[in-house]
Design a protein around this motif. Structure first.
Motif, PDB file in Angstrom:
ATOM      1  N   LEU A   1       0.831  -1.210   0.000  1.00 53.84           N
ATOM      2  CA  LEU A   1       0.000   0.000   0.000  1.00 53.84           C
ATOM      3  C   LEU A   1       0.863   1.257   0.000  1.00 53.84           C
ATOM      4  O   LEU A   1       0.551   2.247  -0.680  1.00 53.84           O
ATOM      5  CB  LEU A   1      -0.924  -0.009   1.220  1.00 53.84           C
ATOM      6  CG  LEU A   1      -2.037  -1.060   1.213  1.00 53.84           C
ATOM      7  CD1 LEU A   1      -2.775  -1.059   2.552  1.00 53.84           C
ATOM      8  CD2 LEU A   1      -3.013  -0.808   0.071  1.00 53.84           C
ATOM      9  N   ALA A   2       1.964   1.223   0.760  1.00 52.68           N
ATOM     10  CA  ALA A   2       2.905   2.347   0.738  1.00 52.68           C
ATOM     11  C   ALA A   2       3.537   2.487  -0.647  1.00 52.68           C
ATOM     12  O   ALA A   2       3.750   3.603  -1.136  1.00 52.68           O
ATOM     13  CB  ALA A   2       3.978   2.150   1.807  1.00 52.68           C
ATOM     14  N   LEU A   3       3.830   1.353  -1.280  1.00 52.18           N
ATOM     15  CA  LEU A   3       4.391   1.380  -2.633  1.00 52.18           C
ATOM     16  C   LEU A   3       3.415   2.016  -3.610  1.00 52.18           C
ATOM     17  O   LEU A   3       3.807   2.741  -4.527  1.00 52.18           O
ATOM     18  CB  LEU A   3       4.737  -0.042  -3.072  1.00 52.18           C
ATOM     19  CG  LEU A   3       5.379  -0.195  -4.456  1.00 52.18           C
ATOM     20  CD1 LEU A   3       6.777   0.431  -4.469  1.00 52.18           C
ATOM     21  CD2 LEU A   3       5.465  -1.665  -4.846  1.00 52.18           C
ATOM     22  N   CYS A   4       2.120   1.759  -3.421  1.00 53.90           N
ATOM     23  CA  CYS A   4       1.096   2.384  -4.266  1.00 53.90           C
ATOM     24  C   CYS A   4       1.159   3.905  -4.161  1.00 53.90           C
ATOM     25  O   CYS A   4       1.070   4.615  -5.171  1.00 53.90           O
ATOM     26  CB  CYS A   4      -0.292   1.902  -3.850  1.00 53.90           C
ATOM     27  SG  CYS A   4      -0.678   0.204  -4.304  1.00 53.90           S
ATOM     28  N   ALA A   5       1.310   4.397  -2.931  1.00 53.70           N
ATOM     29  CA  ALA A   5       1.390   5.848  -2.736  1.00 53.70           C
ATOM     30  C   ALA A   5       2.601   6.417  -3.442  1.00 53.70           C
ATOM     31  O   ALA A   5       2.521   7.471  -4.098  1.00 53.70           O
ATOM     32  CB  ALA A   5       1.431   6.175  -1.240  1.00 53.70           C
ATOM     33  N   MET A   6       3.729   5.740  -3.339  1.00 56.76           N
ATOM     34  CA  MET A   6       4.931   6.225  -4.013  1.00 56.76           C
ATOM     35  C   MET A   6       4.776   6.161  -5.530  1.00 56.76           C
ATOM     36  O   MET A   6       5.181   7.089  -6.239  1.00 56.76           O
ATOM     37  CB  MET A   6       6.154   5.415  -3.575  1.00 56.76           C
ATOM     38  CG  MET A   6       7.466   5.942  -4.156  1.00 56.76           C
ATOM     39  SD  MET A   6       8.937   5.120  -3.499  1.00 56.76           S
ATOM     40  CE  MET A   6       8.809   3.514  -4.298  1.00 56.76           C
ATOM     41  N   SER A   7       4.184   5.088  -6.034  1.00 52.95           N
ATOM     42  CA  SER A   7       4.012   4.934  -7.474  1.00 52.95           C
ATOM     43  C   SER A   7       3.155   6.047  -8.053  1.00 52.95           C
ATOM     44  O   SER A   7       3.482   6.647  -9.073  1.00 52.95           O
ATOM     45  CB  SER A   7       3.381   3.568  -7.784  1.00 52.95           C
ATOM     46  OG  SER A   7       4.201   2.514  -7.358  1.00 52.95           O
ATOM     47  N   THR A   8       2.042   6.312  -7.395  1.00 52.20           N
ATOM     48  CA  THR A   8       1.094   7.304  -7.906  1.00 52.20           C
ATOM     49  C   THR A   8       1.548   8.727  -7.638  1.00 52.20           C
ATOM     50  O   THR A   8       1.538   9.581  -8.538  1.00 52.20           O
ATOM     51  CB  THR A   8      -0.287   7.069  -7.275  1.00 52.20           C
ATOM     52  OG1 THR A   8      -0.766   5.788  -7.670  1.00 52.20           O
ATOM     53  CG2 THR A   8      -1.276   8.132  -7.734  1.00 52.20           C
ATOM     54  N   ALA A   9       1.934   9.006  -6.395  1.00 50.03           N
ATOM     55  CA  ALA A   9       2.212  10.378  -5.999  1.00 50.03           C
ATOM     56  C   ALA A   9       3.567  10.865  -6.488  1.00 50.03           C
ATOM     57  O   ALA A   9       3.707  12.034  -6.882  1.00 50.03           O
ATOM     58  CB  ALA A   9       2.145  10.504  -4.473  1.00 50.03           C
TER      59      ALA A   9
ATOM     60  N   GLY B   1      -4.240  20.732  -6.888  1.00 53.71           N
ATOM     61  CA  GLY B   1      -4.943  19.933  -7.891  1.00 53.71           C
ATOM     62  C   GLY B   1      -4.297  18.574  -8.094  1.00 53.71           C
ATOM     63  O   GLY B   1      -4.975  17.549  -8.226  1.00 53.71           O
ATOM     64  N   LYS B   2      -2.967  18.552  -8.121  1.00 52.84           N
ATOM     65  CA  LYS B   2      -2.248  17.287  -8.266  1.00 52.84           C
ATOM     66  C   LYS B   2      -2.513  16.393  -7.063  1.00 52.84           C
ATOM     67  O   LYS B   2      -2.650  15.167  -7.206  1.00 52.84           O
ATOM     68  CB  LYS B   2      -0.749  17.550  -8.398  1.00 52.84           C
ATOM     69  CG  LYS B   2      -0.331  18.312  -9.652  1.00 52.84           C
ATOM     70  CD  LYS B   2      -0.386  17.432 -10.878  1.00 52.84           C
ATOM     71  CE  LYS B   2       0.190  18.131 -12.088  1.00 52.84           C
ATOM     72  NZ  LYS B   2       0.143  17.280 -13.310  1.00 52.84           N
ATOM     73  N   ALA B   3      -2.591  16.973  -5.881  1.00 54.27           N
ATOM     74  CA  ALA B   3      -2.839  16.192  -4.666  1.00 54.27           C
ATOM     75  C   ALA B   3      -4.219  15.539  -4.715  1.00 54.27           C
ATOM     76  O   ALA B   3      -4.384  14.380  -4.300  1.00 54.27           O
ATOM     77  CB  ALA B   3      -2.713  17.081  -3.431  1.00 54.27           C
ATOM     78  N   VAL B   4      -5.208  16.257  -5.225  1.00 58.36           N
ATOM     79  CA  VAL B   4      -6.553  15.688  -5.350  1.00 58.36           C
ATOM     80  C   VAL B   4      -6.547  14.518  -6.329  1.00 58.36           C
ATOM     81  O   VAL B   4      -7.150  13.465  -6.076  1.00 58.36           O
ATOM     82  CB  VAL B   4      -7.560  16.767  -5.799  1.00 58.36           C
ATOM     83  CG1 VAL B   4      -8.911  16.141  -6.144  1.00 58.36           C
ATOM     84  CG2 VAL B   4      -7.732  17.813  -4.710  1.00 58.36           C
ATOM     85  N   ALA B   5      -5.845  14.685  -7.453  1.00 57.12           N
ATOM     86  CA  ALA B   5      -5.751  13.602  -8.434  1.00 57.12           C
ATOM     87  C   ALA B   5      -5.092  12.371  -7.828  1.00 57.12           C
ATOM     88  O   ALA B   5      -5.527  11.232  -8.059  1.00 57.12           O
ATOM     89  CB  ALA B   5      -4.963  14.080  -9.658  1.00 57.12           C
ATOM     90  N   VAL B   6      -4.050  12.588  -7.048  1.00 55.32           N
ATOM     91  CA  VAL B   6      -3.367  11.475  -6.383  1.00 55.32           C
ATOM     92  C   VAL B   6      -4.317  10.770  -5.419  1.00 55.32           C
ATOM     93  O   VAL B   6      -4.360   9.536  -5.362  1.00 55.32           O
ATOM     94  CB  VAL B   6      -2.119  11.984  -5.631  1.00 55.32           C
ATOM     95  CG1 VAL B   6      -1.596  10.916  -4.672  1.00 55.32           C
ATOM     96  CG2 VAL B   6      -1.029  12.361  -6.623  1.00 55.32           C
ATOM     97  N   ALA B   7      -5.102  11.538  -4.668  1.00 54.05           N
ATOM     98  CA  ALA B   7      -6.019  10.951  -3.691  1.00 54.05           C
ATOM     99  C   ALA B   7      -7.047  10.049  -4.373  1.00 54.05           C
ATOM    100  O   ALA B   7      -7.378   8.972  -3.856  1.00 54.05           O
ATOM    101  CB  ALA B   7      -6.719  12.061  -2.911  1.00 54.05           C
ATOM    102  N   VAL B   8      -7.537  10.469  -5.539  1.00 57.81           N
ATOM    103  CA  VAL B   8      -8.536   9.666  -6.254  1.00 57.81           C
ATOM    104  C   VAL B   8      -7.935   8.339  -6.710  1.00 57.81           C
ATOM    105  O   VAL B   8      -8.504   7.267  -6.499  1.00 57.81           O
ATOM    106  CB  VAL B   8      -9.086  10.451  -7.459  1.00 57.81           C
ATOM    107  CG1 VAL B   8      -9.972   9.555  -8.323  1.00 57.81           C
ATOM    108  CG2 VAL B   8      -9.873  11.668  -6.982  1.00 57.81           C
ATOM    109  N   VAL B   9      -6.753   8.403  -7.338  1.00 57.59           N
ATOM    110  CA  VAL B   9      -6.112   7.181  -7.828  1.00 57.59           C
ATOM    111  C   VAL B   9      -5.689   6.289  -6.664  1.00 57.59           C
ATOM    112  O   VAL B   9      -5.848   5.057  -6.716  1.00 57.59           O
ATOM    113  CB  VAL B   9      -4.901   7.526  -8.719  1.00 57.59           C
ATOM    114  CG1 VAL B   9      -4.198   6.256  -9.181  1.00 57.59           C
ATOM    115  CG2 VAL B   9      -5.345   8.340  -9.919  1.00 57.59           C
ATOM    116  N   LEU B  10      -5.171   6.886  -5.607  1.00 53.16           N
ATOM    117  CA  LEU B  10      -4.728   6.108  -4.461  1.00 53.16           C
ATOM    118  C   LEU B  10      -5.904   5.384  -3.810  1.00 53.16           C
ATOM    119  O   LEU B  10      -5.767   4.237  -3.352  1.00 53.16           O
ATOM    120  CB  LEU B  10      -4.033   7.012  -3.444  1.00 53.16           C
ATOM    121  CG  LEU B  10      -3.421   6.322  -2.221  1.00 53.16           C
ATOM    122  CD1 LEU B  10      -2.429   5.247  -2.637  1.00 53.16           C
ATOM    123  CD2 LEU B  10      -2.740   7.355  -1.321  1.00 53.16           C
TER     124      LEU B  10
END
Length: 231
Positions: free
Chosen positions: A49-57, A90-99
């Protein structure tokens, strides 16, 4: 959702984390950390799950922003009231949706594989996952906004590989060589991995990891706002 329509970013966001989860569960890499009450999947899932955050964000946003610079999208945005702070938000919101989508997919697959997190630690895990995503988003924008767009793809992918392999995010720091483990705990990758493992394995809030992630978020965010280049 344009991130998920890009083949390379889809691989980073979903495919590679799933492969990491399956690989850690079916191989004996985590056997030294597992026990009768804690299975391989219990140890592996928080790190994935942490890897997902790094991959997306980090990697995903770095690549997307780098291409936006290359094709002049950011130059156009610089003429609007959005501004640097608005762009980062805006980028943070996009990351939150994908995450959020990643958490659902990985969590579902892990549950079918026998994952049983400590329920009491889930709120802390979600908070720390959001903080980790913020830190990695700021880092991704800092890289993409300060170096040549052509180099962003190579650098973000290289850092992803290095941090995934030895940054304490998937493999816990205690399973790494001593010197590498000490460094990993100070990296956002290691801090996020440890924070999620503490929450989901033990139901504890890892204050040290929280402070490390908060420091990376503040410093990287301030640097991105200060030095981000629109073209």
């Amino acid at each position: 959702m344009c991130m998920l329509r890009n083949g390379e970013q889809l691989i980073l966001a979903i495919v590679l984390p799933l492969l990491a989860l399956i690989g850690l569960v079916v191989t004996p890499l985590l056997d030294d950390l597992a026990s009768a009450s804690i299975s391989r999947v219990d140890i592996a899932t928080p790190g994935v799950l942490a890897l997902c955050a790094m991959s997306t964000a980090f990697t995903g946003q770095g690549i997307a922003t780098g291409f936006d610079r290359r094709y002049g999208v950011l130059r156009f945005l610089s003429t609007t009231p959005l501004g640097r702070t608005g762009l980062i938000a805006g980028k943070a919101v996009a990351v939150a949706v994908v995450l959020g989508l990643q958490v659902v997919v990985i969590g579902t697959v892990a549950t079918f594989m026998g994952w049983s997190p400590v329920i009491a630690g889930i709120p802390a895990a979600l908070l720390l996952l959001a903080l980790g995503a913020a830190a990695f988003t700021a880092l991704g924008l800092l890289v993409a906004g300060t170096i040549r767009p052509e180099a962003t793809l190579a650098i973000t992918n290289l850092l992803w590989i290095l941090l995934a392999a030895g940054g304490g995010i998937v493999i816990p720091p205690e399973a790494l060589p001593d010197q590498l483990a000490a460094v990993a705990q100070l990296l956002p990758s290691g801090a996020l991995g440890e924070a999620l493992r503490s929450a989901l394995l033990q139901g504890q809030f890892n204050l040290t990891a929280f402070l490390v992630l908060a420091g990376w978020t503040v410093v990287s965010g301030a640097a991105a706002v200060r030095w981000f280049k629109w073209s």
